[in-house]
Design a protein around this motif. Structure first.
Motif, mmCIF file in Angstrom:
data_model
loop_
_atom_site.group_PDB
_atom_site.id
_atom_site.type_symbol
_atom_site.label_atom_id
_atom_site.label_comp_id
_atom_site.label_asym_id
_atom_site.label_seq_id
_atom_site.Cartn_x
_atom_site.Cartn_y
_atom_site.Cartn_z
ATOM 1 N N ARG A 25 79.051 55.942 10.367
ATOM 2 C CA ARG A 25 77.668 55.864 9.909
ATOM 3 C C ARG A 25 77.549 56.337 8.457
ATOM 4 O O ARG A 25 76.867 55.718 7.648
ATOM 5 C CB ARG A 25 76.774 56.692 10.821
ATOM 6 N N LEU A 26 78.242 57.430 8.127
ATOM 7 C CA LEU A 26 78.194 57.941 6.765
ATOM 8 C C LEU A 26 78.892 56.994 5.794
ATOM 9 O O LEU A 26 78.437 56.783 4.675
ATOM 10 C CB LEU A 26 78.825 59.331 6.706
ATOM 11 N N TRP A 27 80.018 56.433 6.231
ATOM 12 C CA TRP A 27 80.727 55.482 5.373
ATOM 13 C C TRP A 27 79.862 54.255 5.093
ATOM 14 O O TRP A 27 79.803 53.765 3.961
ATOM 15 C CB TRP A 27 82.033 55.053 6.030
ATOM 16 N N LEU A 28 79.222 53.732 6.138
ATOM 17 C CA LEU A 28 78.363 52.567 5.966
ATOM 18 C C LEU A 28 77.234 52.879 4.992
ATOM 19 O O LEU A 28 76.925 52.067 4.106
ATOM 20 C CB LEU A 28 77.784 52.130 7.312
ATOM 21 N N ALA A 29 76.623 54.048 5.137
ATOM 22 C CA ALA A 29 75.536 54.428 4.248
ATOM 23 C C ALA A 29 76.020 54.501 2.804
ATOM 24 O O ALA A 29 75.337 54.028 1.879
ATOM 25 C CB ALA A 29 74.940 55.772 4.678
ATOM 26 N N TYR A 30 77.207 55.061 2.601
ATOM 27 C CA TYR A 30 77.723 55.154 1.237
ATOM 28 C C TYR A 30 78.028 53.783 0.654
ATOM 29 O O TYR A 30 77.712 53.498 -0.506
ATOM 30 C CB TYR A 30 78.983 56.023 1.197
#
Length: 258
Positions: free
Chosen positions: A15-20
């Motif tokens: 989720r954090l990777w996608l957001a970045y």
């Protein structure tokens, strides 16, 4: 046996990777579109940088601006924080957006969630969102449209659309250290996207065919002082409105003279 690996951490990573990735791609594409293809003029950014240094870091700034197109949040975020946000994505500002315009479909909700967008309920007086912003400060940056709606008129000039005290309420109730308010004027973005406020046409969502080399303007002003108003009037509705009106006057003063 003691658990050695926190699977919650692993679930959170995608989720954090996608957001970045979404944040970075949006920033890069937006930079190319607004700065390279449209030669956006930027004035007063040194005031913005100085104010951020003065308040001790990258967080705790509220950018307040006028509102002329559906892409104003994007251009302000790019001009204010690109390319710094590629290395410190936590500085990317939170934006407030009309729930009825932007959050109808899951795809847009996903993208906007990754871009720190908070939905505002119809009516533009959303106590829940204001409390969210207060909770985010002082560890985040926020962008607020002071007039609440798109308009080509100077802020506060139309009695039908008065300046409300939401900004004042947020800063008066924000935890210490108090946030810094930076006024920003946006002009000429409508030359790229066309359309008029309140008119539902495709020009609001897509650039015009001639929407390049239009030289929009993003102009930063000096920080808006407000502690004197709180000291004089207390944490009251009158003080909240006075703070918001002072910020509106500063934004109007940044507009180029005809």
């Amino acid at each position: 046996m003691k658990q050695l690996i926190s699977w919650t951490w692993w679930k959170a990573r995608p989720r954090l990777w996608l957001a970045y990735v979404i944040l970075a791609l949006t920033g890069i594409l937006g930079f190319v579109f607004f700065r390279v293809l449209n030669w956006t003029r930027v004035e007063g950014k040194e005031k913005f940088k100085a104010a951020r240094r003065k308040n001790g870091g990258r967080q705790n700034v509220i950018i307040v601006s006028n509102h002329v197109t559906m892409f104003d949040s994007l251009i302000i975020g790019i001009i204010a924080y690109f390319a710094e946000l590629l290395f410190w994505p936590s500085i990317a500002p939170y934006h407030l957006a009309a729930q009825e315009n932007y959050f109808k479909y899951w795809f847009f909700r996903l993208i906007l969630g990754c871009l720190n967008t908070l939905p505002v309920a119809p009516g533009r007086v959303d106590a829940k969102v204001m409390q969210q912003v207060i909770t985010l400060l002082p560890k985040a940056n926020v962008h607020v449209f002071l007039g609440g709606r798109r308009s080509f008129e100077p802020l506060g000039s139309n009695p039908k659309h008065p300046i409300r005290g939401g900004l004042g309420y947020i800063v008066a109730n924000a935890p210490e250290p108090k946030p810094t308010i930076i006024p920003v004027y946006i002009g000429g973005v409508e030359k790229i996207f066309g359309g008029k406020p309140g008119v539902a046409d495709k020009a609001r969502l897509f650039p015009r065919i001639t929407g390049i080399c239009r030289r929009p303007l993003v102009k930063f002003g000096d920080p808006v002082e407000y502690q004197d108003i709180i000291d004089a009037l207390g944490n009251t509705k009158k003080a909240w409105e006075a703070i918001s009106h002072r910020a509106a006057e500063r934004i109007n003063a940044l507009a180029p003279s005809a």
